[in-house]
Design a protein around this motif. Structure first.
Motif, PDB file in Angstrom:
ATOM      1  N   THR A   7       0.872  -1.168   0.000  1.00 15.19           N
ATOM      2  CA  THR A   7       0.000   0.000   0.000  1.00 15.19           C
ATOM      3  C   THR A   7       0.904   1.211   0.000  1.00 15.19           C
ATOM      4  O   THR A   7       1.963   1.213   0.635  1.00 15.19           O
ATOM      5  N   ALA A   8       0.501   2.238  -0.738  1.00 18.28           N
ATOM      6  CA  ALA A   8       1.357   3.400  -0.899  1.00 18.28           C
ATOM      7  C   ALA A   8       0.528   4.642  -1.132  1.00 18.28           C
ATOM      8  O   ALA A   8      -0.580   4.574  -1.667  1.00 18.28           O
ATOM      9  N   ALA A   9       1.091   5.765  -0.745  1.00 21.03           N
ATOM     10  CA  ALA A   9       0.462   7.056  -1.006  1.00 21.03           C
ATOM     11  C   ALA A   9       1.544   8.065  -1.321  1.00 21.03           C
ATOM     12  O   ALA A   9       2.676   7.961  -0.838  1.00 21.03           O
ATOM     13  N   HIS A  10       1.180   9.028  -2.138  1.00 22.56           N
ATOM     14  CA  HIS A  10       2.048  10.176  -2.380  1.00 22.56           C
ATOM     15  C   HIS A  10       1.638  11.213  -1.346  1.00 22.56           C
ATOM     16  O   HIS A  10       0.449  11.418  -1.105  1.00 22.56           O
ATOM     17  N   ARG A  11       2.578  11.862  -0.719  1.00 24.14           N
ATOM     18  CA  ARG A  11       2.313  12.812   0.358  1.00 24.14           C
ATOM     19  C   ARG A  11       1.298  13.883  -0.055  1.00 24.14           C
ATOM     20  O   ARG A  11       0.525  14.362   0.770  1.00 24.14           O
ATOM     21  N   GLU A  12       1.285  14.266  -1.320  1.00 20.98           N
ATOM     22  CA  GLU A  12       0.390  15.326  -1.783  1.00 20.98           C
ATOM     23  C   GLU A  12      -0.924  14.794  -2.347  1.00 20.98           C
ATOM     24  O   GLU A  12      -1.713  15.560  -2.899  1.00 20.98           O
ATOM     25  N   LEU A  17      -2.974   3.654  -2.546  1.00 23.94           N
ATOM     26  CA  LEU A  17      -2.936   2.737  -3.686  1.00 23.94           C
ATOM     27  C   LEU A  17      -2.397   1.374  -3.279  1.00 23.94           C
ATOM     28  O   LEU A  17      -1.655   1.257  -2.304  1.00 23.94           O
ATOM     29  N   VAL A  18      -2.725   0.369  -4.062  1.00 24.28           N
ATOM     30  CA  VAL A  18      -2.047  -0.925  -3.989  1.00 24.28           C
ATOM     31  C   VAL A  18      -1.160  -0.981  -5.230  1.00 24.28           C
ATOM     32  O   VAL A  18      -1.642  -0.863  -6.358  1.00 24.28           O
ATOM     33  N   THR A  24      13.449  -7.029  -5.406  1.00 23.91           N
ATOM     34  CA  THR A  24      14.761  -6.555  -5.852  1.00 23.91           C
ATOM     35  C   THR A  24      14.739  -5.096  -6.319  1.00 23.91           C
ATOM     36  O   THR A  24      15.781  -4.553  -6.685  1.00 23.91           O
ATOM     37  N   ASP A  25      13.571  -4.462  -6.312  1.00 24.99           N
ATOM     38  CA  ASP A  25      13.483  -3.044  -6.683  1.00 24.99           C
ATOM     39  C   ASP A  25      14.234  -2.184  -5.675  1.00 24.99           C
ATOM     40  O   ASP A  25      14.191  -2.459  -4.462  1.00 24.99           O
ATOM     41  N   THR A  26      14.872  -1.139  -6.174  1.00 30.06           N
ATOM     42  CA  THR A  26      15.475  -0.151  -5.272  1.00 30.06           C
ATOM     43  C   THR A  26      14.385   0.811  -4.813  1.00 30.06           C
ATOM     44  O   THR A  26      13.291   0.866  -5.391  1.00 30.06           O
ATOM     45  N   MET A  27      14.692   1.603  -3.799  1.00 28.86           N
ATOM     46  CA  MET A  27      13.726   2.587  -3.321  1.00 28.86           C
ATOM     47  C   MET A  27      13.424   3.622  -4.400  1.00 28.86           C
ATOM     48  O   MET A  27      12.289   4.098  -4.517  1.00 28.86           O
ATOM     49  N   ALA A  28      14.401   3.934  -5.244  1.00 32.86           N
ATOM     50  CA  ALA A  28      14.153   4.854  -6.362  1.00 32.86           C
ATOM     51  C   ALA A  28      13.126   4.250  -7.323  1.00 32.86           C
ATOM     52  O   ALA A  28      12.239   4.954  -7.813  1.00 32.86           O
ATOM     53  N   GLN A  29      13.217   2.954  -7.570  1.00 29.64           N
ATOM     54  CA  GLN A  29      12.255   2.285  -8.447  1.00 29.64           C
ATOM     55  C   GLN A  29      10.872   2.217  -7.807  1.00 29.64           C
ATOM     56  O   GLN A  29       9.859   2.392  -8.488  1.00 29.64           O
ATOM     57  N   VAL A  30      10.821   1.975  -6.510  1.00 34.55           N
ATOM     58  CA  VAL A  30       9.538   1.960  -5.799  1.00 34.55           C
ATOM     59  C   VAL A  30       8.880   3.338  -5.903  1.00 34.55           C
ATOM     60  O   VAL A  30       7.682   3.442  -6.202  1.00 34.55           O
ATOM     61  N   ALA A  31       9.658   4.387  -5.683  1.00 38.22           N
ATOM     62  CA  ALA A  31       9.116   5.749  -5.777  1.00 38.22           C
ATOM     63  C   ALA A  31       8.545   6.003  -7.161  1.00 38.22           C
ATOM     64  O   ALA A  31       7.449   6.579  -7.301  1.00 38.22           O
ATOM     65  N   GLU A  32       9.235   5.570  -8.202  1.00 40.97           N
ATOM     66  CA  GLU A  32       8.759   5.761  -9.573  1.00 40.97           C
ATOM     67  C   GLU A  32       7.490   4.955  -9.847  1.00 40.97           C
ATOM     68  O   GLU A  32       6.588   5.437 -10.534  1.00 40.97           O
ATOM     69  N   ALA A  35       4.747   6.852  -8.145  1.00 44.21           N
ATOM     70  CA  ALA A  35       4.540   8.127  -8.826  1.00 44.21           C
ATOM     71  C   ALA A  35       3.841   7.953 -10.171  1.00 44.21           C
ATOM     72  O   ALA A  35       3.120   8.857 -10.615  1.00 44.21           O
ATOM     73  N   ALA A  36       4.010   6.801 -10.804  1.00 45.79           N
ATOM     74  CA  ALA A  36       3.351   6.552 -12.090  1.00 45.79           C
ATOM     75  C   ALA A  36       1.828   6.633 -11.965  1.00 45.79           C
ATOM     76  O   ALA A  36       1.138   6.903 -12.947  1.00 45.79           O
ATOM     77  N   HIS A  37       1.315   6.417 -10.752  1.00 38.20           N
ATOM     78  CA  HIS A  37      -0.128   6.456 -10.515  1.00 38.20           C
ATOM     79  C   HIS A  37      -0.602   7.798  -9.964  1.00 38.20           C
ATOM     80  O   HIS A  37      -1.810   8.003  -9.820  1.00 38.20           O
ATOM     81  N   THR A  38       0.330   8.686  -9.614  1.00 35.60           N
ATOM     82  CA  THR A  38      -0.067   9.932  -8.953  1.00 35.60           C
ATOM     83  C   THR A  38       0.400  11.187  -9.684  1.00 35.60           C
ATOM     84  O   THR A  38      -0.379  12.117  -9.868  1.00 35.60           O
ATOM     85  N   VAL A  39       1.659  11.223 -10.077  1.00 38.41           N
ATOM     86  CA  VAL A  39       2.229  12.423 -10.693  1.00 38.41           C
ATOM     87  C   VAL A  39       1.612  12.621 -12.083  1.00 38.41           C
ATOM     88  O   VAL A  39       1.577  11.703 -12.895  1.00 38.41           O
ATOM     89  N   GLY A  40       1.113  13.812 -12.297  1.00 40.91           N
ATOM     90  CA  GLY A  40       0.431  14.123 -13.539  1.00 40.91           C
ATOM     91  C   GLY A  40      -1.033  13.723 -13.534  1.00 40.91           C
ATOM     92  O   GLY A  40      -1.751  13.982 -14.485  1.00 40.91           O
ATOM     93  N   VAL A  41      -1.465  13.065 -12.469  1.00 46.63           N
ATOM     94  CA  VAL A  41      -2.868  12.668 -12.320  1.00 46.63           C
ATOM     95  C   VAL A  41      -3.509  13.547 -11.245  1.00 46.63           C
ATOM     96  O   VAL A  41      -4.399  14.341 -11.536  1.00 46.63           O
ATOM     97  N   ARG A  42      -3.045  13.418 -10.008  1.00 48.33           N
ATOM     98  CA  ARG A  42      -3.543  14.235  -8.901  1.00 48.33           C
ATOM     99  C   ARG A  42      -2.433  15.041  -8.237  1.00 48.33           C
ATOM    100  O   ARG A  42      -2.688  15.869  -7.374  1.00 48.33           O
ATOM    101  N   VAL A  43      -1.197  14.768  -8.616  1.00 46.72           N
ATOM    102  CA  VAL A  43      -0.034  15.467  -8.053  1.00 46.72           C
ATOM    103  C   VAL A  43       0.726  16.127  -9.201  1.00 46.72           C
ATOM    104  O   VAL A  43       1.018  15.473 -10.206  1.00 46.72           O
ATOM    105  N   ALA A  44       1.039  17.408  -9.019  1.00 45.11           N
ATOM    106  CA  ALA A  44       1.768  18.138 -10.063  1.00 45.11           C
ATOM    107  C   ALA A  44       3.206  17.631 -10.160  1.00 45.11           C
ATOM    108  O   ALA A  44       3.856  17.390  -9.139  1.00 45.11           O
ATOM    109  N   PRO A  45       3.705  17.485 -11.384  1.00 47.57           N
ATOM    110  CA  PRO A  45       5.112  17.098 -11.550  1.00 47.57           C
ATOM    111  C   PRO A  45       6.031  18.213 -11.060  1.00 47.57           C
ATOM    112  O   PRO A  45       5.693  19.390 -11.167  1.00 47.57           O
ATOM    113  N   ARG A  46       7.174  17.836 -10.516  1.00 40.21           N
ATOM    114  CA  ARG A  46       8.169  18.800 -10.034  1.00 40.21           C
ATOM    115  C   ARG A  46       9.558  18.359 -10.452  1.00 40.21           C
ATOM    116  O   ARG A  46       9.804  17.183 -10.684  1.00 40.21           O
ATOM    117  N   GLU A  47      10.449  19.312 -10.476  1.00 50.89           N
ATOM    118  CA  GLU A  47      11.861  19.031 -10.744  1.00 50.89           C
ATOM    119  C   GLU A  47      12.560  18.772  -9.411  1.00 50.89           C
ATOM    120  O   GLU A  47      13.403  19.559  -8.983  1.00 50.89           O
TER     121      GLU A  47
END
Length: 82
Positions: A7-12, A17-18, A24-32, A35-47
């Motif tokens: 289960t996961a959520a984006h802070r914003e 989500l499930v 074997t995923d890294t934390m960077a891969q988990v974050a991505e 984010a594939a389910h949140t960024v650009g959908v309900r969370v604005a993309p950022r640099e």
């Protein structure tokens, strides 16, 4: 390599989500994957890099799910590191 749902959520975001990940995923891969389910959908993309918080601790990008000990249906929070 074992697939497990977490289960996961984006802070914003307001949706928990499930998300399927691999032990074997890294934390960077988990974050991505989250984010594939949140960024650009309900969370604005950022640099800014995405980070994973698990059990109240921010996890280094290079460690794997197995090394951290994330298990079946555990909760992680993803956030922008600004």
């Amino acid at each position: 390599m074992a697939m497990l749902p977490i289960t996961a959520a984006h802070r914003e975001d307001f949706v928990v989500l499930v998300v399927p990940i691999d032990d074997t995923d890294t934390m960077a891969q988990v974050a991505e994957k989250v984010a594939a389910h949140t960024v650009g959908v309900r969370v604005a993309p950022r640099e800014a890099p995405l980070k994973v918080m698990y059990k109240g601790q921010v996890q280094p990008d290079h460690v794997t799910v197995g090394e951290v000990g994330i298990g079946l249906m555990d909760f992680v929070e993803v956030f922008y590191d600004e």
